[in-house]
Design an enzyme around this catalytic site. Structure first.
Site, PDB file in Angstrom:
ATOM      1  N   GLY A   1      48.797 115.867  83.620  1.00 29.51           N
ATOM      2  CA  GLY A   1      49.334 114.528  83.096  1.00 29.51           C
ATOM      3  C   GLY A   1      50.056 113.182  83.236  1.00 29.51           C
ATOM      4  O   GLY A   1      50.256 113.249  83.898  1.00 29.51           O
TER       5      GLY A   1
ATOM      6  N   LEU B   1      52.721 111.775  81.861  1.00 28.93           N
ATOM      7  CA  LEU B   1      54.479 112.346  82.470  1.00 28.93           C
ATOM      8  C   LEU B   1      54.924 112.822  83.007  1.00 28.93           C
ATOM      9  O   LEU B   1      55.584 113.390  84.303  1.00 28.93           O
ATOM     10  CB  LEU B   1      55.424 112.737  81.053  1.00 28.93           C
ATOM     11  CG  LEU B   1      56.678 112.910  80.357  1.00 28.93           C
ATOM     12  CD1 LEU B   1      57.518 111.589  81.358  1.00 28.93           C
ATOM     13  CD2 LEU B   1      56.723 112.846  79.614  1.00 28.93           C
TER      14      LEU B   1
ATOM     15  N   ASP C   1      48.004 128.574  80.807  1.00 25.46           N
ATOM     16  CA  ASP C   1      47.067 128.019  79.717  1.00 25.46           C
ATOM     17  C   ASP C   1      47.694 128.034  78.443  1.00 25.46           C
ATOM     18  O   ASP C   1      48.678 128.898  78.547  1.00 25.46           O
ATOM     19  CB  ASP C   1      46.085 129.241  79.655  1.00 25.46           C
ATOM     20  CG  ASP C   1      45.498 128.685  78.904  1.00 25.46           C
ATOM     21  OD1 ASP C   1      45.643 127.828  77.976  1.00 25.46           O
ATOM     22  OD2 ASP C   1      44.130 129.477  78.570  1.00 25.46           O
TER      23      ASP C   1
ATOM     24  N   ALA D   1      50.700 118.485  76.191  1.00 27.95           N
ATOM     25  CA  ALA D   1      49.716 118.305  74.578  1.00 27.95           C
ATOM     26  C   ALA D   1      48.754 118.589  74.672  1.00 27.95           C
ATOM     27  O   ALA D   1      48.388 117.859  75.623  1.00 27.95           O
ATOM     28  CB  ALA D   1      50.472 117.003  73.760  1.00 27.95           C
ATOM     29  N   TYR D   2      48.584 118.425  73.506  1.00 32.91           N
ATOM     30  CA  TYR D   2      46.799 117.951  73.359  1.00 32.91           C
ATOM     31  C   TYR D   2      47.292 116.492  72.156  1.00 32.91           C
ATOM     32  O   TYR D   2      47.497 116.760  71.154  1.00 32.91           O
ATOM     33  CB  TYR D   2      46.115 118.859  71.999  1.00 32.91           C
ATOM     34  CG  TYR D   2      45.482 118.713  71.446  1.00 32.91           C
ATOM     35  CD1 TYR D   2      44.070 118.967  71.834  1.00 32.91           C
ATOM     36  CD2 TYR D   2      45.048 117.313  70.599  1.00 32.91           C
ATOM     37  CE1 TYR D   2      42.808 118.519  71.736  1.00 32.91           C
ATOM     38  CE2 TYR D   2      43.792 117.085  70.347  1.00 32.91           C
ATOM     39  CZ  TYR D   2      42.498 118.000  70.454  1.00 32.91           C
ATOM     40  OH  TYR D   2      41.239 117.618  70.469  1.00 32.91           O
ATOM     41  N   THR D   3      46.346 115.174  73.234  1.00 31.31           N
ATOM     42  CA  THR D   3      47.073 113.979  72.719  1.00 31.31           C
ATOM     43  C   THR D   3      45.914 113.567  71.719  1.00 31.31           C
ATOM     44  O   THR D   3      46.052 112.485  71.685  1.00 31.31           O
ATOM     45  CB  THR D   3      47.679 113.255  73.971  1.00 31.31           C
ATOM     46  OG1 THR D   3      46.435 113.231  74.872  1.00 31.31           O
ATOM     47  CG2 THR D   3      49.137 113.936  74.194  1.00 31.31           C
TER      48      THR D   3
ATOM     49  N   TYR E   1      48.017 115.617  64.353  1.00 26.87           N
ATOM     50  CA  TYR E   1      47.970 115.705  65.654  1.00 26.87           C
ATOM     51  C   TYR E   1      50.108 115.499  64.812  1.00 26.87           C
ATOM     52  O   TYR E   1      50.467 116.098  65.501  1.00 26.87           O
ATOM     53  CB  TYR E   1      48.201 114.418  66.459  1.00 26.87           C
ATOM     54  CG  TYR E   1      49.127 113.647  67.243  1.00 26.87           C
ATOM     55  CD1 TYR E   1      48.963 115.100  68.630  1.00 26.87           C
ATOM     56  CD2 TYR E   1      49.709 112.704  67.714  1.00 26.87           C
ATOM     57  CE1 TYR E   1      49.722 114.790  69.841  1.00 26.87           C
ATOM     58  CE2 TYR E   1      50.748 112.480  68.796  1.00 26.87           C
ATOM     59  CZ  TYR E   1      50.085 113.356  69.780  1.00 26.87           C
ATOM     60  OH  TYR E   1      51.218 112.559  70.518  1.00 26.87           O
TER      61      TYR E   1
ATOM     62  N   LYS F   1      53.104 118.166  66.340  1.00 21.18           N
ATOM     63  CA  LYS F   1      54.028 118.074  66.965  1.00 21.18           C
ATOM     64  C   LYS F   1      55.078 117.975  66.079  1.00 21.18           C
ATOM     65  O   LYS F   1      56.517 118.881  67.074  1.00 21.18           O
ATOM     66  CB  LYS F   1      53.864 116.854  67.804  1.00 21.18           C
ATOM     67  CG  LYS F   1      52.564 115.886  68.339  1.00 21.18           C
ATOM     68  CD  LYS F   1      53.033 116.911  69.913  1.00 21.18           C
ATOM     69  CE  LYS F   1      54.040 116.142  70.729  1.00 21.18           C
ATOM     70  NZ  LYS F   1      53.919 117.110  71.981  1.00 21.18           N
TER      71      LYS F   1
END
Length: 223
Positions: A87, A89, A112, A136-138, A202, A206
């Site tokens: 990703g 970051l 995973d 993250a799932y973004t 989302y 989070k």
């Protein structure tokens, strides 16, 4: 309004630095600790480059500076595990490895975050002093229809990482969150202690991840 990218970047750098220094505070004492604080988080002058993400699977292990330099400075090596290595970051964290850090960066091919045994195995084998959860799932809009996937990555995974960290003495978890945990209707930038109020799946997932990590690790979890 939500914070700018520059502000978020400064906050991330501050959090990472604080987490590493907190670890050093656990393992070192007195003057030895004070001698190494200065410059301990400088960008490495001689870090070992590893393969770029570029769509390739990442399972990288690198040292911020040659062992002799670290030893001469009497720095206690810190083992850091970074998730989400491919990703934005994650790639930046790999690119700027501090001098006294041995960093292992993994992507979902090797860790995973939807698979609890995978998380436990990676953490147990590496035994890090610090875990930085940069994964993250973004996909904010897609999360509305892919709630289960978003929840497993954003909420369940931080809890599992925290549980794995809890088994390792003094291991801390730095969980990178988002300003989507707030409602987004403030007239000034949010502070960490402001009241949350996510208005999207989302943001909700989070926030669950934040709370789960802190619930398991307490002060050893940084958000």
């Amino acid at each position: 309004p939500r914070g700018t990218d520059g502000e978020r970047s400064d906050q991330r750098e501050h959090l990472v630095g604080g987490a590493l220094e907190a670890h050093r505070g656990v393992v070192a004492h007195g003057t030895a600790r004070r001698r190494r604080v200065r410059g301990a988080l400088e960008r490495s002058a001689d870090w070992h480059r590893v393969a770029d993400g570029g769509g390739r699977h990442a399972n990288r292990l690198c040292q911020g500076r040659c062992g002799a330099a670290v030893e001469q400075r009497r720095v206690v090596p810190v083992k850091v595990l970074v998730t989400g290595a491919n990703g934005q970051l994650g790639r930046e964290l790999v690119r700027q490895v501090p001098a006294d850090v041995t960093l292992k960066a993994v992507d979902r091919q090797y860790c995973d975050l939807t698979d609890p045994p995978s998380i436990a195995q990676v953490v147990a084998e590496f035994e890090p002093n610090l875990i930085i959860n940069a994964a993250a799932y973004t996909a904010v809009d897609k999360a509305e229809t892919e709630r289960d996937t978003a929840w497993r990555v954003n909420a369940q995974a931080p809890a599992l990482l925290a549980q794995a960290a809890e088994r390792i003495p003094h291991c801390r978890l730095l969980h990178v969150s988002t300003d989507y945990v707030f409602a987004g209707d403030a007239s000034q930038p949010y502070a960490p202690e402001d009241e949350t109020g996510p208005v999207s799946v989302y943001g909700q997932t989070k926030l669950e991840g934040e709370r789960a990590a802190q619930s398991v690790l307490g002060a050893r979890a940084l958000v």
